[in-house]
Write an enzyme that holds these catalytic residues in place. Structure first.
Site, PDB file in Angstrom:
ATOM      1  N   CYS A 110       0.841  -1.093   0.079  1.00 42.76           N
ATOM      2  CA  CYS A 110       0.091  -0.106   0.008  1.00 42.76           C
ATOM      3  C   CYS A 110       1.038   1.075   0.027  1.00 42.76           C
ATOM      4  CB  CYS A 110      -1.058   0.085   1.203  1.00 42.76           C
ATOM      5  SG  CYS A 110      -1.712   1.575   1.334  1.00 42.76           S
ATOM      6  N   CYS A 113      -0.558   4.413   2.489  1.00 39.79           N
ATOM      7  CA  CYS A 113      -0.765   4.306   3.783  1.00 39.79           C
ATOM      8  C   CYS A 113      -0.259   2.821   4.271  1.00 39.79           C
ATOM      9  CB  CYS A 113      -2.067   4.714   4.415  1.00 39.79           C
ATOM     10  SG  CYS A 113      -3.446   3.811   4.130  1.00 39.79           S
ATOM     11  N   SER A 114      -0.990   2.061   4.718  1.00 39.71           N
ATOM     12  CA  SER A 114      -0.413   0.687   4.905  1.00 39.71           C
ATOM     13  C   SER A 114      -1.695  -0.182   5.058  1.00 39.71           C
ATOM     14  CB  SER A 114       0.133   0.601   6.072  1.00 39.71           C
ATOM     15  OG  SER A 114       1.531   1.512   6.267  1.00 39.71           O
ATOM     16  N   CYS A 115      -2.630  -0.016   3.911  1.00 39.08           N
ATOM     17  CA  CYS A 115      -3.840  -1.028   4.087  1.00 39.08           C
ATOM     18  C   CYS A 115      -3.519  -2.357   3.974  1.00 39.08           C
ATOM     19  CB  CYS A 115      -4.530  -0.537   2.558  1.00 39.08           C
ATOM     20  SG  CYS A 115      -5.170   1.252   2.786  1.00 39.08           S
TER      21      CYS A 115
END
Lengths: 211, 213
Positions: A110, A113-115
């Site tokens: 991601c 962000c850090s999905c």
């Protein structure tokens, strides 16, 4: 995360100079104001610390390996197929499961962000959230994978999935050779989180060895 | 916005720090922040995380960003004051609220997948197989369109259905539902001839991000 930031940003109160104390203060403020129920907080903490994690995803993968009909459902609608195990919740919407084969290797990142698919993998590890992984994986997936210990032949197609919009992704790794006689439960023990992100393969069991 | 968070394709951002058995949480306070955010149900924090100044963003760990964005959200919504956050105590004159998320609600949240897809029969502007180009747009607020897709041509692989355009969240209270498409880009198209001819990148893109190529 050993360093603290006590000598930074004294004028920006939102930056935790000592994160643990700041968070504790915020928690007690929200509880005192009647905005947060401590018992609800306990439920959330306990669930994400102990109950939701990559063991969920490993069960899904093992089922897909032994049950072709389940695998078909999983690839068609990941969210519905993980719900058969009771796995659901935030960041599980529109779960897309992508299958690794000898010809295709999938890897998830991601960039914005850090999905991450919480219901099947839990919360992401630090390296997945690192600026280096987020920035490099889209442009140089083979280099990143090599650095993480996975060298792929040139003729394998690498598919990068940048998961920051409507869907979350899970990699269905290849079933390793030599596992034909293993039970679904034993297979699940072989499946690692990193294989389901796509930065590793599932290793074959060691000959003659238990787990 | 063209912020530091939009880092796909950048160089020089340090080490990955890979550990095979790295846990999801390293310190006890991290899971507390995570749980507090879930317990308040104020919506996704990404727009506020992206407003963190670039140098601070890079210095902070993931859950420090969550904490910072969460406090910003709480203060801007008038739920707490900055003075209360600094003291760690409520203003004595403040009215005591009733928590929205009880243990029962928390369990429901944990085991119910949110319905983000909208049940709306909107006519899709693109079809599977269409060649599309990422528009050359530079929104100053939240967007899910990474810079590296702008001006690049790909093919519609799948129609994901209808979802609210997240770009509008901070600009307008009115939702802007539209089709989201899974777009297939070749690595060559995105990163040039040096990239492997076999490789590809897939990303979901809202209709507003795309134009016919």
């Amino acid at each position: 995360m050993s360093q603290h930031h006590a000598d930074h940003a004294p004028d920006q109160t939102e930056v935790p100079s000592e994160p643990a104390l700041r968070v504790k203060a915020l928690e007690s403020l929200l509880v005192e104001k009647g905005l947060v129920d401590p018992a609800a907080l306990d439920v959330l903490v306990e669930t994400y610390e102990h109950r939701v994690g990559p063991r969920n995803g490993a069960q899904v993968v093992a089922r897909a390996w032994v049950d072709p009909a389940y695998k078909q459902r999983l690839l068609a609608d990941g969210t519905a197929a993980i719900a058969e195990f009771g796995f659901a919740g935030s960041q599980g919407e529109k779960l897309t499961v992508v299958e690794n084969t000898p010809a295709v290797h999938n890897v998830i990142v991601c960039t914005l962000c850090s999905c991450y698919p919480w219901p099947v993998l839990g919360l992401p590890p630090t390296w997945y959230k690192s600026s280096a992984y987020r920035s490099r994986t889209v442009m140089d997936p083979r280099g990143v994978l090599r650095e993480l210990g996975l060298a792929l032949p040139d003729d394998v197609e690498v598919r990068v999935w940048d998961s920051n919009a409507a869907s979350r992704y899970l990699v269905l790794p290849e079933r390793p050779p030599g596992t034909e006689s293993m039970s679904e439960a034993d297979l699940a023990l072989l499946v690692t989180r990193d294989a389901m992100i796509g930065v590793a393969k599932v290793a074959a069991p060691r000959v003659g060895g238990g787990a | 916005m063209n912020g530091i968070h939009d880092m796909g394709g950048m160089h020089g951002l340090g080490e990955i720090g890979y550990h095979e058995h790295a846990p999801g949480f390293h310190e006890a306070w991290e899971v507390r922040v995570f749980a507090l955010v879930q317990a308040m149900q104020l919506g996704g924090l990404r727009p506020d995380i992206e407003r963190i100044p670039a140098a601070e963003y890079l210095r902070m760990g993931y859950y420090e960003r969550w904490y910072t964005a969460f406090v910003t959200r709480l203060i801007e919504r008038g739920i707490v004051t900055r003075a209360e956050v600094e003291r760690g105590h409520a203003d004595p004159a403040a009215v005591k609220a009733t928590p929205v998320v009880t243990p029962v609600v928390a369990r429901e949240l944990l085991f119910r997948t949110p319905q983000t897809e909208q049940d709306l029969a909107l006519t899709p502007r693109f079809r599977v197989g269409d060649r599309v180009r990422g528009r050359n747009i530079h929104p100053i607020t939240h967007t899910r369109m990474p810079r590296y897709t702008r001006g690049k041509t790909g093919v519609v692989e799948r129609d994901r259905g209808v979802f609210d355009l997240p770009d509008r969240e901070r600009v307008s209270a009115e939702p802007t539902p539209q089709h989201v498409y899974l777009i297939h880009f070749t690595a060559h198209e995105l990163w040039g001839e040096a990239a492997s001819a076999h490789d590809a990148l897939y990303i979901d893109m809202w209709e507003d991000y795309l134009e016919t190529a």
